[in-house]
Design an enzyme around this catalytic site. Sequence first.
Site, PDB file in Angstrom:
ATOM      1  N   ARG A 280       0.838  -1.246   0.052  1.00 48.58           N
ATOM      2  CA  ARG A 280       0.053   0.020   0.079  1.00 48.58           C
ATOM      3  C   ARG A 280       0.871   1.385   0.092  1.00 48.58           C
ATOM      4  O   ARG A 280       1.872   1.222   0.906  1.00 48.58           O
ATOM      5  CB  ARG A 280      -0.908   0.105   1.289  1.00 48.58           C
ATOM      6  CG  ARG A 280      -1.728  -1.062   1.232  1.00 48.58           C
ATOM      7  CD  ARG A 280      -2.617  -1.013   2.530  1.00 48.58           C
ATOM      8  NE  ARG A 280      -1.981  -1.610   3.706  1.00 48.58           N
ATOM      9  CZ  ARG A 280      -2.242  -1.404   4.782  1.00 48.58           C
ATOM     10  NH1 ARG A 280      -3.446  -1.443   5.444  1.00 48.58           N
ATOM     11  NH2 ARG A 280      -1.630  -1.872   5.905  1.00 48.58           N
TER      12      ARG A 280
ATOM     13  N   ASP B 159       0.766   5.503   0.717  1.00 48.71           N
ATOM     14  CA  ASP B 159       0.114   6.557   1.154  1.00 48.71           C
ATOM     15  C   ASP B 159      -0.637   7.507   0.179  1.00 48.71           C
ATOM     16  O   ASP B 159      -0.175   7.622  -1.064  1.00 48.71           O
ATOM     17  CB  ASP B 159       0.772   7.400   2.244  1.00 48.71           C
ATOM     18  CG  ASP B 159       1.317   6.159   3.266  1.00 48.71           C
ATOM     19  OD1 ASP B 159       0.739   5.121   3.560  1.00 48.71           O
ATOM     20  OD2 ASP B 159       2.337   6.437   3.839  1.00 48.71           O
TER      21      ASP B 159
ATOM     22  N   ARG C 191       9.894   7.627   4.534  1.00 44.99           N
ATOM     23  CA  ARG C 191       9.470   8.770   4.573  1.00 44.99           C
ATOM     24  C   ARG C 191      10.400   9.486   5.762  1.00 44.99           C
ATOM     25  O   ARG C 191      10.933  10.500   6.063  1.00 44.99           O
ATOM     26  CB  ARG C 191       8.164   9.409   4.686  1.00 44.99           C
ATOM     27  CG  ARG C 191       7.380   9.288   3.150  1.00 44.99           C
ATOM     28  CD  ARG C 191       5.961   9.302   3.346  1.00 44.99           C
ATOM     29  NE  ARG C 191       5.397  10.503   3.726  1.00 44.99           N
ATOM     30  CZ  ARG C 191       4.164  10.770   4.307  1.00 44.99           C
ATOM     31  NH1 ARG C 191       3.270   9.998   4.132  1.00 44.99           N
ATOM     32  NH2 ARG C 191       4.129  12.267   4.718  1.00 44.99           N
TER      33      ARG C 191
END
Length: 256
Positions: free
Chosen positions: A50, A52, A197
């Site tokens: 997945r 974001d 991130r």
Amino acid sequence: MRNFKFIISYDGSRYFGWERQPGKETIQGKLEAVLTRMCGTPVNVIGAGRTDAGVHACGLCAHFDSATRIPPEKICFALNTMLPPDIRIRESMLAPEGFHARFSACGKVYRYTFCNARHACAIGRQYKAHAPMPMDAERMHEEAQSLCGRHDFAAFAASGSVAKSTVRTIYRAQVERQGEDVVLTVLGDGFLYNMVRIIAGTLMEVGTGKREPGCIARAIATGDRLLLGQTAPACGLTLMRVLYDGDEEKALGYFA
């Protein structure tokens, strides 16, 4: 029923991530709607992972089961006539026996790009995070080497992570300057929620002198999130490739 595999690229700027969500535009939701229309029966798309909201992909792999008689290699052409231009199917094929886009994957390559200039760029700004303070890419690269190996990356998991284990292996991490851009490329067997991130935000702070080198090693040793930097903006992150058995040499092509 046959199992079809396909490779997807997308600009995630206007989507709420990969996973379907009621009332929101997502990549998975868009693909399932189009495939259901094309195949005439409900289709469930399984992705390798997945992304974001706001994160991009060049090579996310997915699969779906269908009884459609459309030739596997033609599915990408049919889908691309029905999908919006910011989602493209790069390849489509029959999946090998027993293939699962998520559980068969053995690694991923991510890239994070900073525009390290006084003023943000006008062209390509949706794929880069602006970092106006001068960044030392060599210092960032040295710090990134602490990531390599098999470690407990609990400190690098954002709140909301539901991973059963926070142990991951990072095979390679590279930071290099490309003109005004500073680019982080990382290869691992898997990544936690927001992990790349958080790595990027930490390296940015090391590169600008806001955070001392050695913070990544200390965070790995202690599991303390406070030793790390901010979570970098989603726009700079791109999933470059999902790796399966036999893709090792292709993975190395993303590194200088």
